[in-house]
Design a protein around this motif. Structure first.
Motif, PDB file in Angstrom:
ATOM      1  N   GLN A  64      24.791 -18.696  -8.392  1.00 53.11           N
ATOM      2  CA  GLN A  64      25.821 -19.666  -8.757  1.00 53.11           C
ATOM      3  C   GLN A  64      25.124 -20.836  -9.442  1.00 53.11           C
ATOM      4  N   HIS A  65      25.362 -21.002 -10.737  1.00 56.30           N
ATOM      5  CA  HIS A  65      24.644 -21.995 -11.525  1.00 56.30           C
ATOM      6  C   HIS A  65      25.257 -23.382 -11.419  1.00 56.30           C
ATOM      7  N   SER A  66      26.452 -23.462 -10.859  1.00 54.46           N
ATOM      8  CA  SER A  66      27.109 -24.730 -10.581  1.00 54.46           C
ATOM      9  C   SER A  66      28.229 -24.445  -9.592  1.00 54.46           C
ATOM     10  N   PRO A  67      28.490 -25.362  -8.641  1.00 52.60           N
ATOM     11  CA  PRO A  67      29.618 -25.143  -7.722  1.00 52.60           C
ATOM     12  C   PRO A  67      30.959 -25.130  -8.433  1.00 52.60           C
ATOM     13  N   ILE A 120      38.981  -3.878  -3.553  1.00 45.08           N
ATOM     14  CA  ILE A 120      38.361  -5.122  -4.022  1.00 45.08           C
ATOM     15  C   ILE A 120      39.381  -6.116  -4.569  1.00 45.08           C
ATOM     16  N   ASP A 121      40.659  -5.808  -4.491  1.00 46.87           N
ATOM     17  CA  ASP A 121      41.675  -6.695  -5.065  1.00 46.87           C
ATOM     18  C   ASP A 121      41.560  -8.119  -4.530  1.00 46.87           C
ATOM     19  N   GLU A 122      41.415  -8.261  -3.221  1.00 47.98           N
ATOM     20  CA  GLU A 122      41.375  -9.603  -2.644  1.00 47.98           C
ATOM     21  C   GLU A 122      40.091 -10.341  -3.025  1.00 47.98           C
ATOM     22  N   LEU A 123      38.978  -9.612  -3.119  1.00 45.60           N
ATOM     23  CA  LEU A 123      37.707 -10.247  -3.492  1.00 45.60           C
ATOM     24  C   LEU A 123      37.795 -10.955  -4.832  1.00 45.60           C
ATOM     25  N   TYR A 124      38.557 -10.374  -5.758  1.00 50.62           N
ATOM     26  CA  TYR A 124      38.592 -10.882  -7.118  1.00 50.62           C
ATOM     27  C   TYR A 124      39.928 -11.546  -7.465  1.00 50.62           C
ATOM     28  N   ASP A 125      40.640 -11.968  -6.424  1.00 52.35           N
ATOM     29  CA  ASP A 125      41.857 -12.749  -6.604  1.00 52.35           C
ATOM     30  C   ASP A 125      41.451 -14.221  -6.701  1.00 52.35           C
ATOM     31  N   ALA A 126      41.616 -14.809  -7.881  1.00 58.33           N
ATOM     32  CA  ALA A 126      41.143 -16.172  -8.119  1.00 58.33           C
ATOM     33  C   ALA A 126      41.849 -17.200  -7.249  1.00 58.33           C
ATOM     34  N   PHE A 127      43.041 -16.885  -6.733  1.00 61.58           N
ATOM     35  CA  PHE A 127      43.786 -17.851  -5.940  1.00 61.58           C
ATOM     36  C   PHE A 127      43.434 -17.781  -4.454  1.00 61.58           C
ATOM     37  N   LYS A 128      42.691 -16.768  -4.059  1.00 64.73           N
ATOM     38  CA  LYS A 128      42.344 -16.631  -2.637  1.00 64.73           C
ATOM     39  C   LYS A 128      40.955 -17.154  -2.308  1.00 64.73           C
ATOM     40  N   HIS A 129      40.140 -17.380  -3.327  1.00 64.20           N
ATOM     41  CA  HIS A 129      38.765 -17.824  -3.078  1.00 64.20           C
ATOM     42  C   HIS A 129      38.381 -18.881  -4.105  1.00 64.20           C
ATOM     43  N   ALA A 130      38.049 -20.075  -3.614  1.00 65.36           N
ATOM     44  CA  ALA A 130      37.586 -21.137  -4.508  1.00 65.36           C
ATOM     45  C   ALA A 130      36.258 -20.723  -5.142  1.00 65.36           C
ATOM     46  N   ARG A 131      36.004 -21.236  -6.328  1.00 60.91           N
ATOM     47  CA  ARG A 131      34.758 -20.885  -7.016  1.00 60.91           C
ATOM     48  C   ARG A 131      33.527 -21.192  -6.172  1.00 60.91           C
ATOM     49  N   THR A 142      33.017 -20.940  -3.112  1.00 58.89           N
ATOM     50  CA  THR A 142      32.775 -20.016  -2.000  1.00 58.89           C
ATOM     51  C   THR A 142      32.508 -18.578  -2.451  1.00 58.89           C
ATOM     52  N   ARG A 143      32.675 -18.281  -3.709  1.00 60.38           N
ATOM     53  CA  ARG A 143      32.584 -16.888  -4.164  1.00 60.38           C
ATOM     54  C   ARG A 143      31.201 -16.258  -3.965  1.00 60.38           C
ATOM     55  N   PRO A 144      30.102 -17.012  -4.038  1.00 58.79           N
ATOM     56  CA  PRO A 144      28.801 -16.375  -3.778  1.00 58.79           C
ATOM     57  C   PRO A 144      28.653 -15.833  -2.362  1.00 58.79           C
ATOM     58  N   THR A 145      29.478 -16.312  -1.423  1.00 54.56           N
ATOM     59  CA  THR A 145      29.355 -15.864  -0.035  1.00 54.56           C
ATOM     60  C   THR A 145      30.137 -14.572   0.225  1.00 54.56           C
ATOM     61  N   LEU A 146      30.893 -14.107  -0.755  1.00 53.01           N
ATOM     62  CA  LEU A 146      31.712 -12.900  -0.581  1.00 53.01           C
ATOM     63  C   LEU A 146      30.874 -11.641  -0.801  1.00 53.01           C
ATOM     64  N   PRO A 147      31.299 -10.526  -0.235  1.00 51.44           N
ATOM     65  CA  PRO A 147      30.578  -9.251  -0.439  1.00 51.44           C
ATOM     66  C   PRO A 147      30.910  -8.645  -1.805  1.00 51.44           C
ATOM     67  N   LEU A 148      30.434  -9.297  -2.861  1.00 51.69           N
ATOM     68  CA  LEU A 148      30.763  -8.913  -4.227  1.00 51.69           C
ATOM     69  C   LEU A 148      30.052  -7.632  -4.635  1.00 51.69           C
ATOM     70  N   LEU A 149      30.624  -6.949  -5.602  1.00 49.46           N
ATOM     71  CA  LEU A 149      29.928  -5.816  -6.209  1.00 49.46           C
ATOM     72  C   LEU A 149      28.653  -6.316  -6.894  1.00 49.46           C
ATOM     73  N   GLY A 150      27.594  -5.551  -6.808  1.00 48.45           N
ATOM     74  CA  GLY A 150      26.368  -5.906  -7.509  1.00 48.45           C
ATOM     75  C   GLY A 150      26.500  -5.668  -9.000  1.00 48.45           C
TER      76      GLY A 150
END
Length: 429
Positions: free
Chosen positions: A33-36, A70-81, A83-91
């Motif tokens: 994450q290059h900026s919060p 993965i729908d919820e992981l990539y729902d922009a309204f459910k996760h603030a920018r 906090t997104r690095p803390t999610l189990p994102l796809l590599g």
């Protein structure tokens, strides 16, 4: 070029850009994450694929989900920018594989579409919406590149020089009604609709955006120290954030300014439009200059209204699509062109660079037009109405032509500076 070919071209261009913005970095940079204020680039890429899957594969194509999990992981309204690095994102590798699989199925949907029936499918709207969505995230990823520390990862040719002859400082826009917005552009988004008549009184607007040299004079004249130039909120934000110059500028103590641009430290070009200033800074400059920011309606009238015909054009130069002669768009360059550039793109009244180069702050808050109807989902525009957002117009060098036209509306908080935003001033007559 037929409609199917236009849509294919728009989708291909967006994907080439997404790949270029991510393949130039290693995995560590993609997941960082290059900026919060920004998501990890790998989140943006997977989000692009997920939106495409939702609309083109599942809805228009009627296909089974590629990755429902993965729908919820990539729902922009459910996760603030932040906090997104803390999610189990796809590599990175899994993300690339996912977006390729989605795109393959989107081509099937495009091949099968007849572009009629439901409003979502009529005139290829769903495909155009997804191309615009991807390009908007590409511009966001470009802003992340600007915030990223480290050696340059992007290259592009220099911008064209401005014409040798000067241009008038201001242009007078006669008062009267004009048609604002659109009801007949098939790819326009909901907040651009419907077309409606708006009365605008006589006003003058800067013929070109405010330049770095102009803005440096504001700084040298104590612009950041003079409380009377700032609104109460703006002054408070200036103090709390320690604002003293545009973001990425550094002074050498002797009156010279340097800037960081995509990993390069360089002198601030005096003749480029100023960029990376927030709305409060733009407002303070306008006060210093004895002017104000234009309203959204004033900006659009200056950009679209043709006094000879009395009609509103799609672009300042007419209804033809943008090209390299008329506007600095599409990440063709990595900076705005000098003020006064692109004479072929000026409006009928001679206002230049209304499309491309830098987004332009306006005085207006973001709300719906009379008769607004959310489509195809409230979260694109309606949920942002009535908040603290200010409207920006015109696009930047990082905006693709598919997501830029004389009616296109962007919006952001008045404190934002990481976006490629500048401004021009207006005044009453």
């Amino acid at each position: 070029m037929g409609l199917r070919e236009q849509l294919e071209s728009a989708l291909l261009r967006a994907r080439r850009r997404s790949i270029a913005l991510t393949d130039c970095l290693d995995d560590a940079d993609l997941v960082a994450q290059h900026s919060p204020l920004m998501s990890p680039l790998v989140w943006d890429l997977a989000h692009i694929g997920n939106q495409e899957e939702l609309w083109l594969v599942r809805d228009v194509g009627g296909r089974e989900p590629v990755r429902r999990d993965i729908d919820e992981l990539y729902d922009a309204f459910k996760h603030a920018r932040s906090t997104r690095p803390t999610l189990p994102l796809l590599g990175p590798a899994e993300t690339r594989s996912y977006v390729r699989e989605v795109r393959d199925k989107s081509w099937d949907a495009l091949d099968a579409s007849r572009f009629r029936g439901r409003r979502l499918e009529r005139d290829g709207f769903a495909f155009a919406m997804i191309a615009q969505h991807e390009q908007q995230h590409d511009e966001t990823m470009l802003a992340t590149h600007q915030l990223r520390e480290g050696p340059p990862a992007l290259v592009a040719p220099p911008t064209p020089a401005a014409p040798g002859a000067g241009v008038p400082r201001e242009t007078v826009i006669p008062g009267g009604e004009f048609v604002m917005g659109t009801s007949n552009d098939p790819w326009a988004l909901d907040n651009e609709r419907p077309a409606h008549r708006v009365y605008v009184a006589d006003f003058a607007i800067d013929t070109v955006p405010v330049s770095n040299a102009d803005y440096a004079r504001f700084i040298e004249d104590g612009g950041y120290r003079r409380r009377e130039l700032w609104s109460e909120r703006g002054w408070r934000h200036r103090l709390e954030s320690g604002l003293s110059a545009p973001q990425f500028w550094t002074g050498d103590g002797g009156g010279a300014w340097w800037r960081h641009r995509f990993g390069i430290l360089e002198p601030v070009p005096p003749d480029e439009p100023v960029m990376h200033v927030c709305w409060f800074e733009a407002q303070a400059y306008a006060n210093w200059a004895g002017k104000r920011l234009p309203s959204e309606a004033e900006w659009e009238k200056a950009a679209r209204w043709n006094p000879a015909s009395g009609r509103s054009r799609r672009f300042p130069w007419g209804d033809d699509e943008p090209d390299f002669r008329r506007a600095n768009l599409g990440q063709r360059h990595l900076a705005p062109a000098p003020v006064g550039a692109y004479p072929a793109g000026e409006s009928p009244l001679g206002v230049r660079q209304l499309i491309g180069d830098v987004w332009e702050w306006t005085a207006s808050t973001f709300t719906g037009y009379p008769g607004f109807s959310a489509f195809p989902y409230r979260e694109y525009s309606e949920v942002f109405f009535g908040g603290d957002y200010r409207v920006l117009r015109g696009g930047s060098f990082g905006t693709d032509p598919v997501a830029c036209r004389g009616t296109f509306r962007n919006w952001d908080h008045p404190i934002r500076r990481q976006i490629f935003a500048g401004f021009r001033c207006a005044r009453d007559l």
